[in-house]
Design a protein around this motif. Structure first.
Motif, mmCIF file in Angstrom:
data_model
loop_
_atom_site.group_PDB
_atom_site.id
_atom_site.type_symbol
_atom_site.label_atom_id
_atom_site.label_comp_id
_atom_site.label_asym_id
_atom_site.label_seq_id
_atom_site.Cartn_x
_atom_site.Cartn_y
_atom_site.Cartn_z
ATOM 1 N N GLY A 41 0.862 -1.416 -0.067
ATOM 2 C CA GLY A 41 -0.458 -0.241 0.290
ATOM 3 C C GLY A 41 0.828 1.418 0.035
ATOM 4 O O GLY A 41 1.443 1.849 0.115
ATOM 5 N N HIS A 42 0.240 2.106 -0.296
ATOM 6 C CA HIS A 42 0.833 3.989 -1.029
ATOM 7 C C HIS A 42 2.175 3.757 -1.213
ATOM 8 O O HIS A 42 2.581 3.148 -2.003
ATOM 9 C CB HIS A 42 0.790 4.814 0.896
ATOM 10 C CG HIS A 42 -0.757 3.867 1.743
ATOM 11 N ND1 HIS A 42 -1.598 4.583 1.494
ATOM 12 C CD2 HIS A 42 -0.734 3.547 2.377
ATOM 13 C CE1 HIS A 42 -2.104 3.777 2.242
ATOM 14 N NE2 HIS A 42 -2.099 3.287 2.928
ATOM 15 N N GLY A 43 2.906 4.745 -1.217
ATOM 16 C CA GLY A 43 4.374 4.717 -1.813
ATOM 17 C C GLY A 43 4.681 6.391 -1.618
ATOM 18 O O GLY A 43 3.721 7.388 -2.629
ATOM 19 N N PHE A 51 0.267 11.899 8.191
ATOM 20 C CA PHE A 51 -0.798 11.187 8.979
ATOM 21 C C PHE A 51 0.219 9.664 9.122
ATOM 22 O O PHE A 51 0.111 8.814 10.166
ATOM 23 C CB PHE A 51 -2.252 10.392 8.397
ATOM 24 C CG PHE A 51 -2.641 9.575 9.082
ATOM 25 C CD1 PHE A 51 -2.604 9.400 10.844
ATOM 26 C CD2 PHE A 51 -3.692 8.147 8.212
ATOM 27 C CE1 PHE A 51 -3.720 8.654 10.979
ATOM 28 C CE2 PHE A 51 -4.689 7.362 8.461
ATOM 29 C CZ PHE A 51 -4.494 7.442 10.222
ATOM 30 N N ARG A 52 0.510 8.463 8.204
ATOM 31 C CA ARG A 52 0.587 7.409 7.897
ATOM 32 C C ARG A 52 2.304 7.655 8.374
ATOM 33 O O ARG A 52 3.595 6.440 7.945
ATOM 34 C CB ARG A 52 0.495 6.806 6.875
ATOM 35 C CG ARG A 52 -0.635 6.442 5.865
ATOM 36 C CD ARG A 52 -0.605 5.910 4.720
ATOM 37 N NE ARG A 52 -2.830 5.973 4.497
ATOM 38 C CZ ARG A 52 -2.728 6.862 3.879
ATOM 39 N NH1 ARG A 52 -2.841 7.832 3.849
ATOM 40 N NH2 ARG A 52 -3.983 6.679 3.508
ATOM 41 N N ILE A 53 2.134 7.268 9.947
ATOM 42 C CA ILE A 53 3.775 6.966 10.415
ATOM 43 C C ILE A 53 3.809 7.707 11.409
ATOM 44 O O ILE A 53 2.554 7.830 12.452
ATOM 45 C CB ILE A 53 4.612 8.799 9.653
ATOM 46 C CG1 ILE A 53 5.724 8.877 10.579
ATOM 47 C CG2 ILE A 53 3.755 10.253 10.641
ATOM 48 C CD1 ILE A 53 6.361 10.247 9.703
ATOM 49 N N ARG A 59 7.711 5.136 8.500
ATOM 50 C CA ARG A 59 6.279 5.593 7.765
ATOM 51 C C ARG A 59 5.352 3.815 7.372
ATOM 52 O O ARG A 59 6.460 2.750 6.592
ATOM 53 C CB ARG A 59 6.573 5.675 6.478
ATOM 54 C CG ARG A 59 7.561 7.318 6.681
ATOM 55 C CD ARG A 59 7.666 8.097 5.155
ATOM 56 N NE ARG A 59 6.625 8.396 5.029
ATOM 57 C CZ ARG A 59 5.531 9.465 5.522
ATOM 58 N NH1 ARG A 59 5.680 10.132 6.581
ATOM 59 N NH2 ARG A 59 4.279 9.862 4.483
ATOM 60 N N GLU A 60 4.715 3.688 7.403
ATOM 61 C CA GLU A 60 3.536 2.686 6.691
ATOM 62 C C GLU A 60 3.795 2.035 5.595
ATOM 63 O O GLU A 60 4.322 1.210 5.196
ATOM 64 C CB GLU A 60 1.924 2.885 6.860
ATOM 65 C CG GLU A 60 0.837 1.631 6.540
ATOM 66 C CD GLU A 60 -0.486 1.947 6.403
ATOM 67 O OE1 GLU A 60 -0.668 3.277 6.256
ATOM 68 O OE2 GLU A 60 -0.197 1.044 5.519
ATOM 69 N N GLU A 61 3.863 3.403 4.254
ATOM 70 C CA GLU A 61 4.651 3.057 3.279
ATOM 71 C C GLU A 61 5.613 1.972 2.951
ATOM 72 O O GLU A 61 6.377 0.581 2.529
ATOM 73 C CB GLU A 61 4.043 3.228 2.317
ATOM 74 C CG GLU A 61 5.573 4.580 2.293
ATOM 75 C CD GLU A 61 4.960 6.067 2.171
ATOM 76 O OE1 GLU A 61 4.466 5.975 0.862
ATOM 77 O OE2 GLU A 61 5.547 7.120 2.631
ATOM 78 N N ILE A 112 -1.198 -5.014 1.007
ATOM 79 C CA ILE A 112 -0.891 -5.242 2.513
ATOM 80 C C ILE A 112 -0.553 -3.742 2.979
ATOM 81 O O ILE A 112 0.345 -2.702 2.845
ATOM 82 C CB ILE A 112 0.854 -6.298 2.429
ATOM 83 C CG1 ILE A 112 0.605 -7.510 2.320
ATOM 84 C CG2 ILE A 112 1.369 -5.545 3.990
ATOM 85 C CD1 ILE A 112 2.346 -8.403 1.327
ATOM 86 N N HIS A 113 -1.494 -3.339 3.935
ATOM 87 C CA HIS A 113 -1.219 -2.261 4.507
ATOM 88 C C HIS A 113 -1.086 -2.331 5.982
ATOM 89 O O HIS A 113 -0.852 -4.079 6.721
ATOM 90 C CB HIS A 113 -2.387 -1.842 4.618
ATOM 91 C CG HIS A 113 -2.965 -1.504 3.102
ATOM 92 N ND1 HIS A 113 -2.786 0.186 2.865
ATOM 93 C CD2 HIS A 113 -2.968 -1.810 2.048
ATOM 94 C CE1 HIS A 113 -3.299 0.767 1.744
ATOM 95 N NE2 HIS A 113 -2.838 -0.929 0.652
ATOM 96 N N HIS A 114 -0.584 -1.152 6.913
ATOM 97 C CA HIS A 114 -0.814 -1.492 8.517
ATOM 98 C C HIS A 114 -1.542 -0.298 8.694
ATOM 99 O O HIS A 114 -2.141 1.109 7.936
ATOM 100 C CB HIS A 114 0.068 -1.291 8.924
ATOM 101 C CG HIS A 114 1.613 -2.214 8.742
ATOM 102 N ND1 HIS A 114 1.666 -2.823 7.155
ATOM 103 C CD2 HIS A 114 1.086 -3.512 9.135
ATOM 104 C CE1 HIS A 114 2.808 -3.966 7.253
ATOM 105 N NE2 HIS A 114 2.341 -4.549 8.905
ATOM 106 N N ASN A 115 -1.763 0.055 9.974
ATOM 107 C CA ASN A 115 -3.421 0.577 10.524
ATOM 108 C C ASN A 115 -2.832 1.813 11.130
ATOM 109 O O ASN A 115 -2.034 2.150 11.794
ATOM 110 C CB ASN A 115 -3.764 -0.302 10.893
ATOM 111 C CG ASN A 115 -5.735 0.118 10.196
ATOM 112 O OD1 ASN A 115 -5.969 1.200 10.225
ATOM 113 N ND2 ASN A 115 -6.669 -0.890 11.056
HETATM 114 ZN ZN LIG Z 1 -2.644 2.429 4.554
#
Ligand SMILES: [Zn+2]
Length: 417
Positions: A41-43, A51-53, A59-61, A112-115
């Motif tokens: 997911g993302h990139g 946010f995704r940190i 970082r989630e990505e 594949i992601h993380h919340n």
């Molecule tokens: Zn995600």
């Protein structure tokens, strides 16, 4: 021992070693011939996404990509044809990810992601999403259940019992783009293996060993899913069919995923345009016969449901047909007329400044797309629609950006080349 005998002995030993290795390779390739798309997911969102940190900057990505890469290697070693939608920290459009999965003829799509949570940092549990309604998407739910059970059993979460398998309609009212745009072709899920906003969660997710463990869990879930066999249905209609005769029964040949016809009793269902119709199963021939309803629509679509004895459901890929109404409409050339008329008026509309002429040409192109799946110039019509929408935006004060964006992703999604 003479030199000759020694040489022969060595040769025999080498040969047997080769044979041995080969047989091990064959046995170790349980996913041979299976196409899988892994979507990290993302990139490349670092410049704008705050946010995704996690709290210490993970970082989630990055986590998604590390897990995906380990998983991809494991799957490849097991014989699968793996496609990764990205292998670097770079941005890939959502439409592009779905198109890649379709072009790869994937048997499974795994994103594949993380919340993350901005208001509750204590959250730490797994979620696996499928698209739409569970009843209409049973194969994705099957895989999601296998995956979440092993996430719960083997990963460390502070809230071990929380989290579940959910519909992606809980994220957005129309679901997620990647799952919505792949569902007609393959089962798929979005896995969220814990929260990077939870301090101890972030700590774990940063560790390469924990990434390996998570990849192993996805790997085992994929092995188990395919080990249960992927049942399928084939529609028994002649290829030369002009349109479907809805007054006659329609037949589907079923395979339980092992070349046999062993299915759970009473698990058979056929839907016509989302509504259940009457059907009967003949286990001897392996044929499911359905009685279609009459329809005034120009096209009609059927979906077949059944579950094999190992517990895996058919992924209900829609079988789409032209109806008599659609065929009549087609053969009266109204559809071609609409396209030709639009083409003849296009230049004037795009160069001029008349809202009325832009709107009417837009309407004609859209009309010509009503039977898009048999429209040889559908892409041209779609491109002209985009240009006309952009033109229209210069002539009206209302904001058309949403409509324009939707048209741009339609073009990307449906016409990848
Ligand atoms: Zn995600």
């Amino acid at each position: 021992m003479s030199q000759k005998v020694v040489l022969i002995l060595i040769a025999v030993l080498m040969l047997s070693a080769c044979v041995g290795t080969q047989s091990i390779l064959v046995e170790d390739q349980p996913l041979k011939g299976i196409n899988i798309t892994i979507d990290p997911g993302h990139g490349a969102t670092q410049a704008y996404d705050s946010f995704r940190i996690g709290q210490t900057g993970e970082r989630e990505e990055w986590i998604n990509l590390r897990v995906a890469k380990i998983l991809s290697r494991k799957l490849t070693l097991a014989g699968a044809n793996v496609l990764m939608t990205r292998t670097k920290d770079r941005d890939v459009s959502l439409g592009g990810r779905a198109s890649m999965a379709k072009l790869h003829n994937s048997d499974l799509f795994v994103s594949i992601h993380h919340n993350g949570s901005t208001n509750d940092l204590s959250m730490d549990f797994p979620i696996v999403y499928f698209h739409g309604s569970g009843d209409m998407n049973p194969a994705s739910v099957d895989f999601a259940n296998i995956l979440i059970d092993s996430m719960r059993a083997e990963m460390d979460f502070q809230q071990q019992q929380a989290g579940a398998v959910y519909s992606d309609h809980l994220i957005y009212s129309s679901g997620t783009s990647v799952l919505r745009n792949t569902i007609d072709d393959m089962p798929g899920v979005i896995g969220e293996g814990g929260f990077f906003t939870n301090p101890s969660g972030e700590g774990r997710l940063k560790s390469k060993d924990y990434n390996k463990l998570e990849a192993e869990i996805y790997y085992k879930a994929i092995l188990e899913y395919f080990d249960r066999g992927t049942p399928s249905a084939t529609c028994l209609l002649p290829d030369s069919l002009k349109y479907i005769d809805l007054t006659r029964p329609i037949e589907f040949e079923l395979d339980d995923g092992f070349g046999n016809t062993f299915f759970i009793e009473n698990s058979f269902k056929v839907f016509q345009d989302g509504v259940k119709i009457q059907s009967s199963w003949d286990s001897n021939s392996g044929v499911l016969t359905a009685i279609p309803d009459s329809s005034l629509e120009r096209t009609v679509s059927f979906q077949v449901f059944a579950r094999n004895l190992q517990g895996n459901a058919i992924h209900p890929v829609p079988f789409k047909f032209l109806t008599k109404t659609g065929w009549d409409w087609l053969s009266h050339e109204k559809w071609f007329e609409a396209f030709d008329e639009a083409e003849s008026l296009y230049a004037q509309a795009i160069q001029g400044d008349e809202l009325e002429s832009v709107t009417s040409v837009l309407h004609l192109y859209k009309l010509s797309l009503e039977l898009q799946m048999v429209h040889p110039k559908a892409k041209i019509a779609e491109e002209k629609i985009l240009e006309l929408l952009q033109k229209k935006q210069t002539l009206v004060e209302v904001d058309l950006s949403e409509e324009i964006e939707a048209q741009q992703s339609r073009l990307k999604d449906y016409y990848p080349n």
